[in-house]
Motif scaffolding. Sequence first.
Motif, PDB file in Angstrom:
ATOM      1  N   ASP A  51       0.882  -1.321  -0.018  1.00  0.00           N
ATOM      2  CA  ASP A  51      -0.156  -0.085   0.153  1.00  0.00           C
ATOM      3  C   ASP A  51       0.847   1.273   0.061  1.00  0.00           C
ATOM      4  OD1 ASP A  51       0.971   0.241   2.628  1.00  0.00           O
ATOM      5  OD2 ASP A  51      -1.003  -0.492   3.573  1.00  0.00           O
ATOM      6  N   CYS A  52       0.421   2.319   0.070  1.00  0.00           N
ATOM      7  CA  CYS A  52       1.233   3.801   0.044  1.00  0.00           C
ATOM      8  C   CYS A  52       2.299   3.658   1.110  1.00  0.00           C
ATOM      9  CB  CYS A  52       0.410   4.946   0.113  1.00  0.00           C
ATOM     10  SG  CYS A  52      -0.517   5.181   1.682  1.00  0.00           S
ATOM     11  N   ILE A  53       1.961   3.199   2.234  1.00  0.00           N
ATOM     12  CA  ILE A  53       2.878   3.253   3.633  1.00  0.00           C
ATOM     13  C   ILE A  53       3.767   2.316   2.984  1.00  0.00           C
ATOM     14  CG2 ILE A  53       3.084   3.049   6.001  1.00  0.00           C
ATOM     15  CD1 ILE A  53       0.182   3.836   6.314  1.00  0.00           C
ATOM     16  N   GLY A  54       3.492   1.070   2.499  1.00  0.00           N
ATOM     17  CA  GLY A  54       4.289  -0.050   2.431  1.00  0.00           C
ATOM     18  C   GLY A  54       5.282   0.384   1.335  1.00  0.00           C
ATOM     19  N   LEU A  55       5.062   1.144   0.325  1.00  0.00           N
ATOM     20  CA  LEU A  55       6.065   1.618  -0.652  1.00  0.00           C
ATOM     21  C   LEU A  55       7.003   2.397   0.120  1.00  0.00           C
ATOM     22  CD1 LEU A  55       6.862   2.360  -3.545  1.00  0.00           C
ATOM     23  CD2 LEU A  55       5.103   4.330  -3.676  1.00  0.00           C
ATOM     24  N   VAL A  56       6.645   3.497   0.879  1.00  0.00           N
ATOM     25  CA  VAL A  56       7.621   4.219   1.473  1.00  0.00           C
ATOM     26  C   VAL A  56       8.750   3.245   2.498  1.00  0.00           C
ATOM     27  CG1 VAL A  56       7.968   6.164   3.170  1.00  0.00           C
ATOM     28  CG2 VAL A  56       6.342   6.382   1.301  1.00  0.00           C
ATOM     29  N   ARG A  57       7.820   2.342   3.306  1.00  0.00           N
ATOM     30  CA  ARG A  57       8.537   1.627   3.969  1.00  0.00           C
ATOM     31  C   ARG A  57       9.712   0.743   3.005  1.00  0.00           C
ATOM     32  NH1 ARG A  57       4.723  -2.222   6.248  1.00  0.00           N
ATOM     33  NH2 ARG A  57       6.469  -3.287   7.361  1.00  0.00           N
ATOM     34  N   GLY A  58       9.306   0.263   2.018  1.00  0.00           N
ATOM     35  CA  GLY A  58      10.104  -0.356   1.232  1.00  0.00           C
ATOM     36  C   GLY A  58      11.247   0.409   0.719  1.00  0.00           C
ATOM     37  N   VAL A  59      11.025   1.380   0.239  1.00  0.00           N
ATOM     38  CA  VAL A  59      12.200   2.586  -0.305  1.00  0.00           C
ATOM     39  C   VAL A  59      13.248   2.406   0.884  1.00  0.00           C
ATOM     40  CG1 VAL A  59      12.826   4.492  -1.157  1.00  0.00           C
ATOM     41  CG2 VAL A  59      10.703   3.556  -2.171  1.00  0.00           C
ATOM     42  N   TRP A  60      12.647   2.902   2.114  1.00  0.00           N
ATOM     43  CA  TRP A  60      13.418   2.959   3.082  1.00  0.00           C
ATOM     44  C   TRP A  60      14.341   1.999   3.359  1.00  0.00           C
ATOM     45  CZ3 TRP A  60      13.538   6.924   7.213  1.00  0.00           C
ATOM     46  CH2 TRP A  60      14.361   6.811   8.135  1.00  0.00           C
ATOM     47  N   ARG A  61      13.638   0.592   3.314  1.00  0.00           N
ATOM     48  CA  ARG A  61      14.502  -0.607   3.672  1.00  0.00           C
ATOM     49  C   ARG A  61      15.761  -0.753   2.531  1.00  0.00           C
ATOM     50  NH1 ARG A  61       9.517  -2.717   4.372  1.00  0.00           N
ATOM     51  NH2 ARG A  61       9.579  -3.984   2.403  1.00  0.00           N
ATOM     52  N   ALA A  62      15.479  -0.591   1.203  1.00  0.00           N
ATOM     53  CA  ALA A  62      16.493  -0.501   0.267  1.00  0.00           C
ATOM     54  C   ALA A  62      17.429   0.351   0.643  1.00  0.00           C
ATOM     55  CB  ALA A  62      15.625  -0.362  -1.177  1.00  0.00           C
ATOM     56  N   LEU A  63      17.343   1.634   1.053  1.00  0.00           N
ATOM     57  CA  LEU A  63      18.340   2.462   1.261  1.00  0.00           C
ATOM     58  C   LEU A  63      18.884   2.573   2.546  1.00  0.00           C
ATOM     59  CD1 LEU A  63      16.015   5.793  -0.319  1.00  0.00           C
ATOM     60  CD2 LEU A  63      18.099   4.371  -1.280  1.00  0.00           C
ATOM     61  N   TYR A  64      18.322   2.262   3.558  1.00  0.00           N
ATOM     62  CA  TYR A  64      19.112   2.248   4.964  1.00  0.00           C
ATOM     63  C   TYR A  64      18.911   0.867   5.865  1.00  0.00           C
ATOM     64  CZ  TYR A  64      17.672   7.076   4.008  1.00  0.00           C
ATOM     65  OH  TYR A  64      17.546   8.481   3.818  1.00  0.00           O
ATOM     66  N   GLY A  65      18.017  -0.090   5.349  1.00  0.00           N
ATOM     67  CA  GLY A  65      18.118  -1.391   5.837  1.00  0.00           C
ATOM     68  C   GLY A  65      17.051  -1.334   6.845  1.00  0.00           C
ATOM     69  N   ASP A  66      17.143  -1.643   8.213  1.00  0.00           N
ATOM     70  CA  ASP A  66      15.929  -1.791   8.898  1.00  0.00           C
ATOM     71  C   ASP A  66      15.240  -0.463   8.879  1.00  0.00           C
ATOM     72  OD1 ASP A  66      16.768  -4.358   9.632  1.00  0.00           O
ATOM     73  OD2 ASP A  66      17.730  -3.583  11.475  1.00  0.00           O
ATOM     74  N   GLU A  67      13.835  -0.739   9.077  1.00  0.00           N
ATOM     75  CA  GLU A  67      12.885   0.527   9.266  1.00  0.00           C
ATOM     76  C   GLU A  67      13.088   1.028  10.678  1.00  0.00           C
ATOM     77  OE1 GLU A  67       8.580  -0.659   8.193  1.00  0.00           O
ATOM     78  OE2 GLU A  67       9.579  -2.442   6.876  1.00  0.00           O
ATOM     79  N   PRO A  68      12.883   2.380  10.760  1.00  0.00           N
ATOM     80  CA  PRO A  68      13.114   3.167  11.912  1.00  0.00           C
ATOM     81  C   PRO A  68      12.250   2.764  13.099  1.00  0.00           C
ATOM     82  CG  PRO A  68      12.082   4.589  10.388  1.00  0.00           C
ATOM     83  CD  PRO A  68      12.524   3.256   9.628  1.00  0.00           C
ATOM     84  N   GLU A  69      11.065   2.026  12.926  1.00  0.00           N
ATOM     85  CA  GLU A  69      10.120   1.804  13.848  1.00  0.00           C
ATOM     86  C   GLU A  69       9.100   0.953  13.320  1.00  0.00           C
ATOM     87  OE1 GLU A  69       6.670   4.780  14.433  1.00  0.00           O
ATOM     88  OE2 GLU A  69       8.652   5.995  14.437  1.00  0.00           O
ATOM     89  N   ALA A  70       8.604   0.025  14.175  1.00  0.00           N
ATOM     90  CA  ALA A  70       7.664  -0.977  13.902  1.00  0.00           C
ATOM     91  C   ALA A  70       6.323  -0.248  13.389  1.00  0.00           C
ATOM     92  CB  ALA A  70       7.322  -1.957  14.860  1.00  0.00           C
ATOM     93  N   VAL A  71       5.748  -0.708  12.401  1.00  0.00           N
ATOM     94  CA  VAL A  71       4.334  -0.103  11.935  1.00  0.00           C
ATOM     95  C   VAL A  71       3.345  -1.011  12.454  1.00  0.00           C
ATOM     96  CG1 VAL A  71       3.043   0.215  10.047  1.00  0.00           C
ATOM     97  CG2 VAL A  71       5.314   0.849   9.902  1.00  0.00           C
TER      98      VAL A  71
END
Length: 147
Positions: A31-51
């Motif tokens: 979904d839209c949040i998942g897209l941003v989360r996926g881009v974050w993971r590709a660039l930085y690794g782990d997500e900054p917080e659990a959703v």
Amino acid sequence: MISRSMILAEARDWIGTPYQHQASAKGAGCDCIGLVRGVWRALYGDEPEAVPGYTPDWAERAGAETLLDAARRNMREVSLGAASPGDVLLFRMDARAPVKHAAILDEDERIIHAYWGRAVVRSRFAPWWRARFAAAFQFPGVDAWPK
């Protein structure tokens, strides 16, 4: 350092990923949040917080600025007029409702976002979206966009 070109390349690579509520898997569903989360993971690794889990009407039910607050905790807010390609844009689907939709600003007046019921698409940042534009954020450590 993360470049805006890297952000855009990753976001564009998600185009065509089917829409799936709460998902964040390139090619499989998001979904839209998942897209941003996926881009974050590709660039930085782990997500900054659990959703936490969320229902399709989560913003309306809670009445809280959950998405906006999370963006403020993890990204640098920029003025609406200063948003550049690679920035995350947040939208209110109704003027009285909390922020509920996210997109990544692309070049040529386009946005990349997960379109409900369809897929991740690249579409015009048309007046309909501009009227709902609520906030803009830069990913951490992003370089400036050439003007």
